[in-house]
Design a protein around this motif. Structure first.
Motif, PDB file in Angstrom:
ATOM      1  N   TYR A   1       8.914  -1.740  19.276  1.00 39.79           N
ATOM      2  CA  TYR A   1       9.918  -1.011  18.250  1.00 39.79           C
ATOM      3  C   TYR A   1       9.202   0.487  18.396  1.00 39.79           C
ATOM      4  O   TYR A   1       9.695   1.861  18.716  1.00 39.79           O
ATOM      5  N   LEU A   2       8.165   0.586  18.328  1.00 44.76           N
ATOM      6  CA  LEU A   2       7.452   1.709  18.179  1.00 44.76           C
ATOM      7  C   LEU A   2       6.924   2.517  19.555  1.00 44.76           C
ATOM      8  O   LEU A   2       7.795   3.646  19.280  1.00 44.76           O
ATOM      9  N   LEU A   3       7.196   1.773  20.609  1.00 49.41           N
ATOM     10  CA  LEU A   3       7.816   2.398  21.916  1.00 49.41           C
ATOM     11  C   LEU A   3       9.115   3.199  22.206  1.00 49.41           C
ATOM     12  O   LEU A   3       9.597   4.280  23.175  1.00 49.41           O
ATOM     13  N   GLY A   4      10.081   2.142  21.586  1.00 46.96           N
ATOM     14  CA  GLY A   4      11.446   2.814  21.526  1.00 46.96           C
ATOM     15  C   GLY A   4      12.109   3.667  22.013  1.00 46.96           C
ATOM     16  O   GLY A   4      11.666   4.255  20.775  1.00 46.96           O
ATOM     17  N   ALA A   5      12.967   4.170  22.230  1.00 46.91           N
ATOM     18  CA  ALA A   5      13.557   5.451  21.883  1.00 46.91           C
ATOM     19  C   ALA A   5      14.809   5.593  21.377  1.00 46.91           C
ATOM     20  O   ALA A   5      15.002   6.615  21.238  1.00 46.91           O
ATOM     21  N   MET A   6      15.017   4.367  20.887  1.00 42.26           N
ATOM     22  CA  MET A   6      16.174   4.499  19.531  1.00 42.26           C
ATOM     23  C   MET A   6      15.226   3.882  18.210  1.00 42.26           C
ATOM     24  O   MET A   6      14.123   3.213  17.900  1.00 42.26           O
ATOM     25  N   ASP A   7      15.497   4.511  16.757  1.00 40.72           N
ATOM     26  CA  ASP A   7      15.286   3.990  15.517  1.00 40.72           C
ATOM     27  C   ASP A   7      15.881   2.356  15.206  1.00 40.72           C
ATOM     28  O   ASP A   7      16.833   2.012  15.451  1.00 40.72           O
ATOM     29  N   ALA A   8      15.295   2.128  13.892  1.00 41.87           N
ATOM     30  CA  ALA A   8      16.188   0.774  14.255  1.00 41.87           C
ATOM     31  C   ALA A   8      18.013   0.892  13.442  1.00 41.87           C
ATOM     32  O   ALA A   8      18.480   0.442  12.942  1.00 41.87           O
ATOM     33  N   ALA A   9      18.207   2.292  12.743  1.00 40.16           N
ATOM     34  CA  ALA A   9      19.423   2.387  12.836  1.00 40.16           C
ATOM     35  C   ALA A   9      20.181   2.644  14.164  1.00 40.16           C
ATOM     36  O   ALA A   9      21.778   3.218  13.586  1.00 40.16           O
ATOM     37  N   GLY A  10      19.804   2.706  14.802  1.00 40.47           N
ATOM     38  CA  GLY A  10      20.070   2.942  16.217  1.00 40.47           C
ATOM     39  C   GLY A  10      20.363   4.089  17.206  1.00 40.47           C
ATOM     40  O   GLY A  10      20.858   4.364  17.933  1.00 40.47           O
TER      41      GLY A  10
ATOM     42  N   TRP B   1      -6.299  -0.684  17.089  1.00 46.17           N
ATOM     43  CA  TRP B   1      -4.849  -0.071  16.922  1.00 46.17           C
ATOM     44  C   TRP B   1      -4.635   0.891  17.781  1.00 46.17           C
ATOM     45  O   TRP B   1      -5.212   1.183  18.073  1.00 46.17           O
ATOM     46  N   THR B   2      -3.247   1.097  16.889  1.00 46.30           N
ATOM     47  CA  THR B   2      -2.853   1.938  17.838  1.00 46.30           C
ATOM     48  C   THR B   2      -2.169   2.614  16.648  1.00 46.30           C
ATOM     49  O   THR B   2      -1.312   2.525  15.849  1.00 46.30           O
ATOM     50  N   ALA B   3      -1.707   4.512  16.599  1.00 48.26           N
ATOM     51  CA  ALA B   3      -0.772   5.279  16.320  1.00 48.26           C
ATOM     52  C   ALA B   3       0.917   6.091  17.137  1.00 48.26           C
ATOM     53  O   ALA B   3      -0.301   6.454  17.728  1.00 48.26           O
ATOM     54  N   VAL B   4       1.450   5.952  16.883  1.00 52.55           N
ATOM     55  CA  VAL B   4       2.651   6.143  17.956  1.00 52.55           C
ATOM     56  C   VAL B   4       3.141   7.501  17.208  1.00 52.55           C
ATOM     57  O   VAL B   4       4.209   7.216  15.721  1.00 52.55           O
ATOM     58  N   LEU B   5       3.622   8.296  17.415  1.00 50.57           N
ATOM     59  CA  LEU B   5       4.204   9.456  16.266  1.00 50.57           C
ATOM     60  C   LEU B   5       5.456  10.257  16.690  1.00 50.57           C
ATOM     61  O   LEU B   5       5.749   9.722  18.256  1.00 50.57           O
ATOM     62  N   HIS B   6       6.326   9.378  16.222  1.00 47.53           N
ATOM     63  CA  HIS B   6       7.836   9.384  16.592  1.00 47.53           C
ATOM     64  C   HIS B   6       8.247  10.838  15.706  1.00 47.53           C
ATOM     65  O   HIS B   6       8.192  12.118  14.341  1.00 47.53           O
ATOM     66  N   ARG B   7       8.355  11.821  16.522  1.00 44.47           N
ATOM     67  CA  ARG B   7       9.642  13.277  15.870  1.00 44.47           C
ATOM     68  C   ARG B   7      10.939  13.191  15.674  1.00 44.47           C
ATOM     69  O   ARG B   7      12.041  12.085  16.968  1.00 44.47           O
ATOM     70  N   GLU B   8      11.419  14.041  15.203  1.00 45.38           N
ATOM     71  CA  GLU B   8      13.038  13.366  14.703  1.00 45.38           C
ATOM     72  C   GLU B   8      13.646  15.269  14.641  1.00 45.38           C
ATOM     73  O   GLU B   8      13.008  16.375  14.823  1.00 45.38           O
ATOM     74  N   HIS B   9      15.294  14.800  15.518  1.00 45.38           N
ATOM     75  CA  HIS B   9      15.966  16.024  15.147  1.00 45.38           C
ATOM     76  C   HIS B   9      15.606  16.324  13.561  1.00 45.38           C
ATOM     77  O   HIS B   9      15.604  16.082  12.849  1.00 45.38           O
ATOM     78  N   GLY B  10      15.321  18.055  13.987  1.00 50.20           N
ATOM     79  CA  GLY B  10      15.380  18.576  12.793  1.00 50.20           C
ATOM     80  C   GLY B  10      14.310  18.709  12.634  1.00 50.20           C
ATOM     81  O   GLY B  10      13.931  19.442  11.066  1.00 50.20           O
ATOM     82  N   GLY B  11      12.715  18.340  12.898  1.00 46.67           N
ATOM     83  CA  GLY B  11      11.317  19.148  12.773  1.00 46.67           C
ATOM     84  C   GLY B  11      11.106  17.446  11.398  1.00 46.67           C
ATOM     85  O   GLY B  11       9.706  17.934  11.585  1.00 46.67           O
TER      86      GLY B  11
ATOM     87  N   ALA C   1       8.234  14.480  11.401  1.00 45.96           N
ATOM     88  CA  ALA C   1       8.041  13.886  11.939  1.00 45.96           C
ATOM     89  C   ALA C   1       6.960  12.542  11.183  1.00 45.96           C
ATOM     90  O   ALA C   1       6.705  12.503   9.702  1.00 45.96           O
ATOM     91  N   HIS C   2       7.167  11.474  11.982  1.00 44.72           N
ATOM     92  CA  HIS C   2       6.415  10.066  11.120  1.00 44.72           C
ATOM     93  C   HIS C   2       5.448   9.046  11.863  1.00 44.72           C
ATOM     94  O   HIS C   2       5.303   9.637  13.309  1.00 44.72           O
ATOM     95  N   VAL C   3       3.962   8.445  11.925  1.00 37.89           N
ATOM     96  CA  VAL C   3       3.127   8.099  12.862  1.00 37.89           C
ATOM     97  C   VAL C   3       3.250   6.362  12.778  1.00 37.89           C
ATOM     98  O   VAL C   3       2.914   6.647  10.608  1.00 37.89           O
ATOM     99  N   HIS C   4       3.087   6.082  12.749  1.00 39.01           N
ATOM    100  CA  HIS C   4       3.614   5.015  12.718  1.00 39.01           C
ATOM    101  C   HIS C   4       1.507   3.694  13.521  1.00 39.01           C
ATOM    102  O   HIS C   4       2.008   4.462  14.418  1.00 39.01           O
ATOM    103  N   VAL C   5       1.452   3.161  12.510  1.00 37.71           N
ATOM    104  CA  VAL C   5      -0.142   2.750  12.694  1.00 37.71           C
ATOM    105  C   VAL C   5       0.560   1.267  13.023  1.00 37.71           C
ATOM    106  O   VAL C   5       0.384   0.001  12.065  1.00 37.71           O
ATOM    107  N   LEU C   6      -0.416   0.831  14.322  1.00 38.78           N
ATOM    108  CA  LEU C   6      -0.214  -1.227  14.330  1.00 38.78           C
ATOM    109  C   LEU C   6      -1.733  -1.476  14.766  1.00 38.78           C
ATOM    110  O   LEU C   6      -2.453  -0.517  15.125  1.00 38.78           O
ATOM    111  N   ALA C   7      -2.016  -2.578  13.488  1.00 40.66           N
ATOM    112  CA  ALA C   7      -3.236  -2.598  13.553  1.00 40.66           C
ATOM    113  C   ALA C   7      -3.627  -4.428  13.753  1.00 40.66           C
ATOM    114  O   ALA C   7      -3.014  -5.090  13.226  1.00 40.66           O
ATOM    115  N   ALA C   8      -4.446  -4.685  14.492  1.00 40.75           N
ATOM    116  CA  ALA C   8      -5.036  -6.049  14.664  1.00 40.75           C
ATOM    117  C   ALA C   8      -5.222  -6.384  13.585  1.00 40.75           C
ATOM    118  O   ALA C   8      -6.510  -5.624  13.115  1.00 40.75           O
TER     119      ALA C   8
END
Length: 131
Positions: free
Chosen positions: A19-28, A97-107, A109-116
């Motif tokens: 999900y973190l690496l996907g091109a689509m968000d949860a809303a599609g 752990w990993t941190a993945v930045l998601h840029r949103e259209h319109g400016g 941004a949010h960073v998802h964090v996933l940690a074992a």
């Protein structure tokens, strides 16, 4: 800026990483951009999914409002501060752990964090978030 830990952690970390690496968000909707800032999402997922614990991973999101429009430098500073706080006193080779930045259209941004949820040195369960 807002930090929220999510209720996930007992299911598949591999699915979370996908999900973190996907091109689509949860809303599609198509994301404005995806960039791995820290770690390897696939490696973190492999570690987490191999753990014998019920709660194998922690996930969260650091989000900014669209009007905030954080710079790359500001985002990096927040991610650095998050890491120092979440794993205070631990050497970097003791946690995955990993941190993945998601840029949103319109400016926005949010960073998802996933940690074992494991101390890689001791093999013991590790909770990197505050209760």
């Amino acid at each position: 800026m807002h930090l929220k830990f999510l209720a996930h952690g007992t299911g598949s970390a591999r699915k979370a990483a996908k999900y973190l690496l996907g091109a689509m968000d949860a809303a599609g909707k198509e994301r404005g951009g995806v960039e791995v800032l820290r770690g390897d999402p696939h490696q973190v997922a492999a570690v987490a999914d191999a753990l014998p614990f019920e709660h194998r991973y922690t996930s969260g999101v650091i989000a900014w409002a669209p009007e905030d429009q954080p710079t790359d430098k500001q985002i990096e500073a927040v991610v650095d501060a998050f890491e120092k706080t979440a794993w205070a006193g631990l050497d970097f080779d003791r946690y995955a752990w990993t941190a993945v930045l998601h840029r949103e259209h319109g400016g926005g941004a949010h960073v998802h964090v996933l940690a074992a949820r494991c101390d890689l040195e001791t093999g013991r369960s590790l909770n990197s978030k505050c209760p």
